[in-house]
Design a protein around this motif. Structure first.
Motif, PDB file in Angstrom:
ATOM      1  N   CYS A 173      18.978  58.622 -16.217  1.00 11.13           N
ATOM      2  CA  CYS A 173      19.455  57.163 -16.468  1.00 11.13           C
ATOM      3  C   CYS A 173      18.560  56.374 -16.212  1.00 11.13           C
ATOM      4  CB  CYS A 173      20.957  56.949 -15.871  1.00 11.13           C
ATOM      5  SG  CYS A 173      22.204  57.995 -16.746  1.00 11.13           S
ATOM      6  N   LYS A 174      18.478  55.256 -17.041  1.00 10.53           N
ATOM      7  CA  LYS A 174      17.620  54.050 -16.744  1.00 10.53           C
ATOM      8  C   LYS A 174      18.062  53.122 -15.395  1.00 10.53           C
ATOM      9  CE  LYS A 174      15.989  53.345 -21.463  1.00 10.53           C
ATOM     10  NZ  LYS A 174      16.221  52.313 -22.623  1.00 10.53           N
ATOM     11  N   SER A 175      19.374  53.270 -15.586  1.00  9.29           N
ATOM     12  CA  SER A 175      19.845  52.336 -14.371  1.00  9.29           C
ATOM     13  C   SER A 175      21.192  52.779 -14.107  1.00  9.29           C
ATOM     14  CB  SER A 175      19.972  50.846 -14.770  1.00  9.29           C
ATOM     15  OG  SER A 175      21.041  50.617 -15.805  1.00  9.29           O
ATOM     16  N   LYS A 176      21.881  52.244 -12.722  1.00 12.17           N
ATOM     17  CA  LYS A 176      23.221  52.613 -12.449  1.00 12.17           C
ATOM     18  C   LYS A 176      24.210  51.874 -13.422  1.00 12.17           C
ATOM     19  CE  LYS A 176      22.204  52.906  -7.505  1.00 12.17           C
ATOM     20  NZ  LYS A 176      22.683  52.256  -5.976  1.00 12.17           N
ATOM     21  N   GLU A 177      24.100  50.908 -14.091  1.00 14.07           N
ATOM     22  CA  GLU A 177      24.811  50.297 -14.970  1.00 14.07           C
ATOM     23  C   GLU A 177      25.099  51.451 -16.194  1.00 14.07           C
ATOM     24  OE1 GLU A 177      23.471  47.184 -12.454  1.00 14.07           O
ATOM     25  OE2 GLU A 177      22.402  48.716 -14.076  1.00 14.07           O
ATOM     26  N   GLU A 178      23.812  51.954 -16.504  1.00 13.62           N
ATOM     27  CA  GLU A 178      23.975  53.014 -17.632  1.00 13.62           C
ATOM     28  C   GLU A 178      24.743  54.263 -17.239  1.00 13.62           C
ATOM     29  OE1 GLU A 178      21.101  55.799 -20.188  1.00 13.62           O
ATOM     30  OE2 GLU A 178      20.159  53.985 -19.599  1.00 13.62           O
TER      31      GLU A 178
END
Length: 385
Positions: free
Chosen positions: A123-128
């Motif tokens: 995942c690119k980020s925690k949000e994703e």
């Protein structure tokens, strides 16, 4: 469309100990109802209930859908909620996740944290990551075969698959990651050999393979023997190697998930329905590869639906791809075309077929043509002086 066909529901077994639970042979009459009785509520783990209330979880939903988790002696409500909050899930997201997947609270926090690390790696980020967990909580909390998952993620990355594709696999085809890595490697080797044996070039093989996997990861759940058997059967039907490669691309690899018996039944029914020769049927299949997997009842329903709309068998044979549309979609599109005065039974079925986007584009062109003025009002008139 095929992706939807491939997608099939599988039972969610989240924790190994749950498999050890055995259902009682006879159930009390009231236990058949979805809402908990007073007696059942008395058996619930009150500490679990109170902790869930603390996180604003709707207990009624859990009782109605998976009340068994409230009866467990050992749960990890706070630990699981903390892991979710650490990756950025807010209070609402935590509550929604636990309501949709109550089994999460009986999973080992250590295993869940390991799962978080695995998913975070693609995942690119925690949000994703939070977004994926909210959309597919059952897949995330399937905390088993984690070493296989880790090795398969690394293998797919080395193969050249993008992380966005791998994350889609984790959410919609998680069983692929539960395979031992040796099995997935063997299947990749078989696919590469099959492509080269069918006349594919070494230069294009990687692109072909990655596209095939991104469209249909379930192909890895097959066995090498089944793939070889299917290819040999299709070749026996008179298809050339080049034509089989075409079918593989158009069917997004779904051809490998068909067995010779089912293909034979579909071919026999299609030949009978269209009253055509083997050569004619072969051409129909190349235009509409779905004929290889349509069952008799499905094909009959779609042909009859088209005939009821005034479309002839001749028109269907000219544009067999229209058979990929359900009768409901056919009726809707014909009504839209009729609203413009376009009579589909007198025209070509190409304006009826295609994806939703393709149909809307064709419809727009027909509509624009209909609204176009018969003459150009700004064009000069040739008037003799």
């Amino acid at each position: 469309m095929l992706w939807k066909l491939l997608m099939r529901s599988q039972p969610c077994k989240l924790c190994s100990f749950r498999e050890m639970l055995s259902a009682p042979r006879y159930k009390p009459f009231l236990s058949c109802f979805p809402y908990a009785t007073d007696n059942q509520s008395n058996k619930e783990n009150q500490r679990t209930v109170e902790k869930l209330y603390k996180f604003s979880v709707d207990i009624r939903k859990i009782r109605r859908l998976k009340g068994w988790v409230l009866l467990e002696d050992e749960t990890y409500v706070e630990e699981i909620a903390n892991i979710l909050r650490q990756v950025g899930a807010d209070e609402t997201a935590v509550a929604n996740i636990l309501e949709r997947c109550p089994e999460a609270i009986v999973c080992s926090p250590t295993a869940v944290d390991t799962q978080r690390e695995l998913w975070q790696s693609v995942c690119k980020s925690k949000e994703e990551l939070v977004k994926l967990i909210e959309q597919f909580p059952e897949s995330f909390f399937t905390v088993k075969h984690q070493e296989n998952q880790k090795l398969n993620i690394q293998f797919f990355q080395e193969l050249g698959l993008k992380n966005v594709v791998i994350s889609r696999f984790l959410t919609t085809a998680s069983s692929v990651f539960h395979n031992p890595i040796e099995k997935n490697k063997e299947m990749i080797r078989i696919l590469q050999e099959s492509y080269l044996n069918l006349g594919g070039s070494e230069a294009n093989m990687k692109v072909w393979l990655l596209k095939l996997l991104s469209q249909n990861p379930f192909i890895l759940l097959n066995s090498p023997a089944a793939i070889k058997e299917t290819l040999e059967f299709v070749q026996e039907q008179g298809f050339t190697n080049f034509e089989i490669l075409q079918l593989l691309s158009k069917l997004k690899g779904f051809l490998f998930q068909l067995c010779p018996g089912s293909i034979q039944k579909s071919i026999s029914y299609s030949k009978k329905a269209f009253k055509c020769t083997d050569l004619d049927l072969k051409q129909l299949i190349l235009k509409c590869p779905a004929l290889l997997y349509f069952s008799g009842p499905v094909l009959e329903e779609r042909i009859q639906g088209l005939l009821k709309e005034g479309i002839s068998i001749t028109q269907i044979r000219e544009t067999p791809i229209v058979l990929e549309l359900t009768p409901q979609i056919v009726q809707y599109r014909i009504r839209k075309l009729n609203s413009l005065g376009y009579r589909i039974k007198d025209g070509h079925l190409a304006n009826l077929s295609g994806t939703k986007k393709e149909f809307e584009a064709n419809f727009g062109k027909i509509q624009a043509k209909k609204e176009r003025p018969l003459f150009n009002p700004v064009a000069p008139l040739n008037i003799e002086e």
